[in-house]
Every structure is written in C-alpha cells, then in structure tokens.
Design an enzyme around this catalytic site. Structure first.
Site, short mmCIF file in Angstrom:
data_model
loop_
_atom_site.label_atom_id
_atom_site.label_comp_id
_atom_site.label_asym_id
_atom_site.label_seq_id
_atom_site.Cartn_x
_atom_site.Cartn_y
_atom_site.Cartn_z
N HIS A 36 3.32 6.72 -6.99
CA HIS A 36 2.60 7.93 -7.41
C HIS A 36 3.55 9.13 -7.38
O HIS A 36 3.48 10.01 -8.26
CB HIS A 36 1.41 8.15 -6.48
CG HIS A 36 0.33 9.01 -7.06
ND1 HIS A 36 -0.81 9.33 -6.35
CD2 HIS A 36 0.19 9.63 -8.26
CE1 HIS A 36 -1.60 10.09 -7.09
NE2 HIS A 36 -1.01 10.29 -8.24
N HIS A 68 1.74 4.48 -2.91
CA HIS A 68 1.88 5.93 -2.76
C HIS A 68 3.24 6.39 -3.31
O HIS A 68 3.33 7.43 -3.98
CB HIS A 68 1.79 6.33 -1.29
CG HIS A 68 0.42 6.37 -0.72
ND1 HIS A 68 -0.62 7.05 -1.32
CD2 HIS A 68 -0.10 5.83 0.41
CE1 HIS A 68 -1.72 6.93 -0.58
NE2 HIS A 68 -1.42 6.19 0.47
N HIS A 120 0.83 -1.20 0.00
CA HIS A 120 0.00 0.00 0.00
C HIS A 120 0.87 1.26 0.00
O HIS A 120 0.70 2.15 -0.85
CB HIS A 120 -0.91 -0.02 1.23
CG HIS A 120 -1.77 1.20 1.37
ND1 HIS A 120 -3.11 1.20 1.04
CD2 HIS A 120 -1.50 2.46 1.82
CE1 HIS A 120 -3.61 2.41 1.26
NE2 HIS A 120 -2.66 3.19 1.75
N GLU A 121 1.79 1.34 0.94
CA GLU A 121 2.63 2.54 1.03
C GLU A 121 3.53 2.68 -0.19
O GLU A 121 3.83 3.79 -0.64
CB GLU A 121 3.44 2.53 2.32
CG GLU A 121 2.61 2.55 3.59
CD GLU A 121 1.60 3.69 3.64
OE1 GLU A 121 1.87 4.75 3.03
OE2 GLU A 121 0.55 3.53 4.29
#
Length: 670
Positions: A468, A465, A461-462
C-alpha cells in the site's frame, strides 16, 4: 561537527545514515528541527499576501520536513530497538510534540487563511487531489480544536499534552513488563515441547545470558509453549504472566493510566461538541457511528460464540480423558486445541515449520508481488539500525519504486506485535520521492528461522501494508500510502494474506530447509484445510476486545477499567475459558496512542471487504488475474487517501459487501 540527523544524507536512496547517528544526536536535532518547523508555519500564517492554495495549504503540506525526518528515524529505533536513553527521549519529546501540535492547530491566523480558502473552494479551480488536501487540512484543524478559544482552548492544550505523556508511559510500562519476565525451564519442564520450541527457548536463554532455556512474553515464544507444553502448572504460570502485563501493583501498572486516558478523551470530545469520544473518532471513518460498529461486531459475535461453545465441549472432554478434573481454563484451550488439530487434520506444527522458513516466506511474498504488480526486489548492502535488519531496492521495469526494510526477529528491546511504517512516504511534490517502508515482526530467531503458518500469515499481512505504501501514486505525502481511514487501512494487508492460501504459492515456495523438497501435496492440503481451525476461539477473543474498546469510549469513562471490562464481558456472555486478545492494561492498540482508540473493530470491518475483494480475483481468472491486479492497484493501492475509502472500494468492486462473506470465510456458518 554537523549533526547527522540535520545534514544532507548522501546515502543510497537517501536512507538515514544509521551508522553515524548516536542517541545523543536526537535531542539537539529535534530542537533545531522543531524551531525550523515553527518558523515555517509562522511565515505561512503571517504572509501579507491573500491566501491561496499554494501559499497556505500547499506551503503547510511542505513545512516541517526536517522535523518529520528526525522523528521518522527516532520513532523507528525507539519502537524496534529501545534502550533507556531512547525511552527517556520519548518521555522528553512527547509533551513537546503535544505542545507543538496544540500551537499549530491553535494558530488563529493560519486557520483563518485555511477557512477562507475552504469557503471559496468552488471558485479556486483546484484539481481533485488539491480539493481533497484542502478538505482534510481544514478538517484536521477543526477536529483539533482550532475553533476553540479562551478556557476551552487552554484546556484542550493541557489535555493533549497529558495524553501524550500517558501514551508514552503506557507503552514503556508494557515494554518493561514484557522484558522483565522470564520462566527458566529445567530438563523436566520440557514435556510435550517440540524441538523447535526448545531451540527457540534456548536461544532466548542465551540472549538473556543463561544456560537454561527460557520462556519469555514474546508472542512467538509463549503461544507455542501454551500450545505444546504438557505441564499444566507451567502453562498456567506463563499464561497468567502474559495476561497480567501492565496490571501489576508496581511502577508499571497501566490501569490508572488507562482510566485517566479515557477520562481525558471524553473531555476532549465534549469540548468539541461530541456526545462521546467514539462519536468523535468514528465520524471520519467508514463506519461513521458507534451503532454501525456495534451492529457489525454483534452480527459476528453470536455465530462465533456458538462455535466456541461447541469447541469448548470437545476440548473439555479431551481434558477429562487426560484425567484432569475441573473447568477448561484459558491456559488449557491452546493445548487441547492443538491436540485436536493434530488428531482431526493429522497436522503437527513441528512437521510443517521446516517447510516455512523465513527466507522462503519472504521470497513467496516478493514473488506474489512480482506476479501481481511487476515488482522486483534487489538486496541492498546499507547501514541499518540493527544487525537483524535487511533491505531491498524495489523496482518495476528498471524504475526505482521504493526501499523495503525487514526487521523480523523478536528481542527484548523491541515492543511486541508486528507493524508496518514508512520512514518516508511517496510524493510527487515538492519533489518526487520514493517511499522507504519497514516491516517489523517478532518471530523467534533460529538458524534457520522457521515460521508457523500463523507467522507466515503475519508476514504476508505486514507486506500487504508495505505494498500500500510502495505502490502509492499521489501528489502529496499526507495523502499517500496508508494515510486512509482506520477501518480501510487493514484492507490491503488482510487481502494480501489470501495469496498465502493459494496452493501454487505453497507448492513453489514451501520447501524443506534440509532437503529442498516441496511440501507434500497432502500436507499442503491439510495446512490449508486447517487454516480456519479454532476460528470460534480466534473470533471471540478479537470481538470481545473490540466491544470493550467501543464500550470504553461510547459511555461515561470508567474509574476502574478492569471493573468496566468485566461488565462488558459479562453482558456479552464471554466464555470463561477464552480471554480477551488484549486486556485493558496491555491494550496498546487503544492506549499507546489514538490510532485504534474506538477503532479496534477496523480489522473486522476491513475483513468484510477483503473477503469480497479476493472473491473478485476468484471470479475472474484466478488469484493472479492481471486485470484484477491492475484494478486493485489503480483504484486502491495507488490512491492512498486521495478519495473517500468507500468511493475507492466501490470503484474497484462496483458495490459495498455484506457480512456474509466474512462468516463463510471464517467457517462460522453452521
């Protein structure tokens, strides 16, 4: 000697020289950089030349770079490696930053130049990204109160200063409560605990200078304890301490702070002409209105609550079979759910974790990024802010893309949770700069460090980020990476979690730390089959928190946040054996700052999109379909906030999704 925070950084990739920076450097560097930013803005506002995009909007975008650099270093270490000196500096900086923000957005001459450009925007010949920067710059001024004057303007300044102080106090109180509680375990207190939990508890004890194993309020330690401990009395003690963070009657009590924050936010919204803070906050998000948020949450609440009720009946029967009388309690749920998971999926976490070492899961995340986007990762030997940190250079076809830093282990000096931040964002002007991106987690330290499947999902999940940030390809830093609507920012992170579920990823990277053998196929299949296990519980605890957040900001501010929280939970029929994921006194998402205020729903809003987005890969050539990967990067990951979020998503998928895919993905369709 020159303050290292203000000097030119002659370091690899322009990284902060952490080994040269002392805590005593921060205050003088902050004051000097703030003065420089103030002078830069004055020059822009007082420019006798007529306003144009370059001398006003672009000049403002490029101002304050020294201050940004100082604060990026400071807030990185203050969040991930706090100490009393850094906490004092946070208290000192917060009101100064609030005052500077009020001064900036209250600069009438500057706003007049921006407004003049906005009114003439159709005649300026601006490129699309320039129009976007102008729109967002003007909007930030208007929403900060630039059009206010007199008493209203003065009151807004006072409100923002006080909110900054309160947010800092809330965070530090929570950190103090988390760092100040521990439960020592004697030999008779280890019943039911697998070896990895005992090992992690002993490591936490050693860190605290104790011989005995201890349970702390770190999520990576207390959740496994609640899952496995056969001692119901100790589970209750641990759970109640975890749930009571920020709610003690002493100096770290956050209840009054939360109430004051809500009252000030409501007043702030009223000064700007909004009926509620939720109306103000959601205006610029994809959801748009509180009603749209409530509709989404309630569409999920019913199926989730029904599933949780069915699960509670099963767990209650298991508890009675154990000879335990009375109601199923919140400190019982995880314990009996884990026993049920083992029975129904023949899956013991202690057997799975040796296949999910931290190093293997980092390699898996990197490998997926390579297969999807062509990224390569080379370890770096550079000075960082803590010995636990690791760094990599990220390249593509030999070209530098970014620096990625991982800080994975829990410690008393680190705030709870997991997050991604950029010490430097991507930009092409005023010069080309690659991002420096950090993932911070709170995994239990071990030798080797072993993750649960949920931990591995957090890592992915991190890292979503981080992608991105790393793949951003825009002109201006304020539009790059994760500078997007709050209910869009979780799309790349939650989408990336899906690659952990791809069988071939686990087949390649989930290998036993002792033997090197791959995870057996039947174990892998059971792990994946159990991925949605207990989803009624997980969804209820999350949606309840989101609904309380919305209610806090939609109506009149409550004098007693705990009473209002109880009212909302009663209205929606909260199951008694499930607690909110984040009760108000430790709801840092909402009260440490404005980031997720009225916005905790955004994880679910993004999940509606991520379920649909991954389906695009499955409908094409599979999880690593090259054309879909290029489309994802082209339309979403590289674009940052250069266009409206809905426009970006529709460019990728051709339409907006409905909630059905989310319910199916969570297994909440009866």
């Amino acid at each position: 000697m020159t303050n290292p925070l203000l000097a030119d950084w002659d370091t690899p990739f322009g990284l902060a020289p952490f080994d040269e920076i002392a805590d005593t450097d921060f205050a003088p560097a902050f004051d000097a950089a703030l003065a420089e930013a103030r002078a830069e803005v004055a020059t822009i506002a007082d420019n006798p030349a007529p306003p144009d995009f370059a001398n006003t909007v672009e000049a403002l975008e490029f101002s304050g770079r020294a201050l940004d650099r100082v604060l990026s270093v400071f807030f990185t270490v203050a969040g991930a490696d706090s100490n009393p000196a850094r906490q004092e500096l946070q208290r000192e900086f917060a009101p100064k930053l609030a005052a500077w923000s009020s001064e900036l957005y209250g600069n009438k001459a500057l706003f007049a130049r921006i407004e003049a450009l906005w009114q003439a925007r159709d005649t300026l010949g601006l490129a699309p990204e320039e129009v976007r920067l102008l729109l967002l710059t003007r909007r930030s001024f208007v929403r900060a109160g630039a059009a206010l004057s007199g008493e209203a303007e003065a009151r807004m300044r006072a409100i923002m200063a006080r909110l900054a102080e309160l947010g800092t106090a809330f965070t530090q109180n929570l950190l103090a409560d988390e760092a100040g509680w521990r439960m020592e375990l004697g030999e008779g207190d280890l019943d039911g605990l697998p070896d990895f939990v005992v090992a992690n508890a002993r490591a936490a004890g050693r860190e605290a200078g104790l011989e005995a194993p201890v349970i702390t309020l770190s999520r990576s330690l207390i959740v496994p304890f609640l899952q496995f401990s056969a001692r119901r009395d100790l589970r209750k003690r641990a759970f109640e301490a975890w749930a009571a963070r920020g709610a003690g009657d002493g100096e770290t009590d956050n209840r009054g702070i939360a109430a004051e924050i809500l009252a000030l936010r409501r007043e702030r919204a009223a000064l700007l002409g909004y009926e509620s803070f939720a109306d103000y906050k959601l205006e610029t998000q994809m959801a748009g209105t509180p009603g749209a948020v409530r509709d989404l949450l309630m569409a999920v609440w019913g199926p989730a609550r029904a599933q949780a009720a069915r699960d509670a009946e099963v767990l209650s029967a298991m508890m009675r079979d154990d000879g335990v009388n009375g109601e199923l309690e919140p400190w019982d749920w995880r314990y009996y759910a884990e026993k049920r998971r083992q029975a129904e999926h023949d899956l013991e976490e202690a057997a799975v974790k040796p296949y999910l070492s931290l190093d293997a899961m980092i390699a898996a995340a990197f490998d997926c990024a390579h297969r999807l986007f062509g990224l390569e990762f080379r370890p770096l030997d550079v000075a960082l802010y803590h010995p636990d940190c690791r760094a990599w250079e990220v390249t593509r076809q030999g070209r530098h893309v970014a620096v990625f830093i991982g800080d994975y282990f829990a410690r008393a000096s680190k705030r709870s949770g997991a997050w991604c931040s950029a010490m430097r964002g991507q930009a092409k002007r005023p010069e080309v700069q690659g991002p420096v991106v950090i993932n911070v987690c709170n995994f239990a330290k071990g030798d080797p460090a072993l993750l649960s499947y949920d931990d591995a999902r957090t890592l992915f999940h991190e890292f979503g980020h981080a992608l991105h940030q790393m793949l951003s390809d825009v002109t201006y830093e304020s539009l790059s990476g994760t500078n997007v609507a709050r209910d869009f920012v979780e799309l790349p992170s939650q989408l990336y979690e899906h690659w952990l579920e791809v069988p071939e990823v686990l087949d390649t990277h989930a290998r036993h730390v002792g033997t090197g053998a791959p995870m057996p196929e039947e174990m892998r299949d059971r792990v994946l089959a159990a991925a949605n296990f207990d989803m009624g519980f997980q969804t209820v605890e999350y949606v309840a928190s989101a609904l309380v957040d919305l209610a806090f900001h939609e109506g009149a501010p409550p004098a007693d946040v705990m009473a209002r929280q109880a009212e909302v939970l009663a209205e929606i029929g909260m199951p008694r054996a499930i607690a909110m994921r984040h009760a108000s006194p430790h709801f840092a998402h909402v009260f440490s700052g404005d980031g997720y205020s009225s916005g905790y729903y955004s994880y679910m809003w993004s999940e509606v999109m991520d379920a649909d987005a991954f389906a695009a890969f499955e409908e094409a050539g599979g999880a690593f379909d090259a054309e879909q990967a290029r489309a994802l990067e082209r339309h979403i990951l590289s674009r940052g906030g250069s266009e409206e979020a809905g426009t970006l998503y529709e460019a990728f998928r051709g339409r907006m999704p409905g909630v059905a895919a989310l319910l199916v993905g969570r297994g909440l369709v009866a």
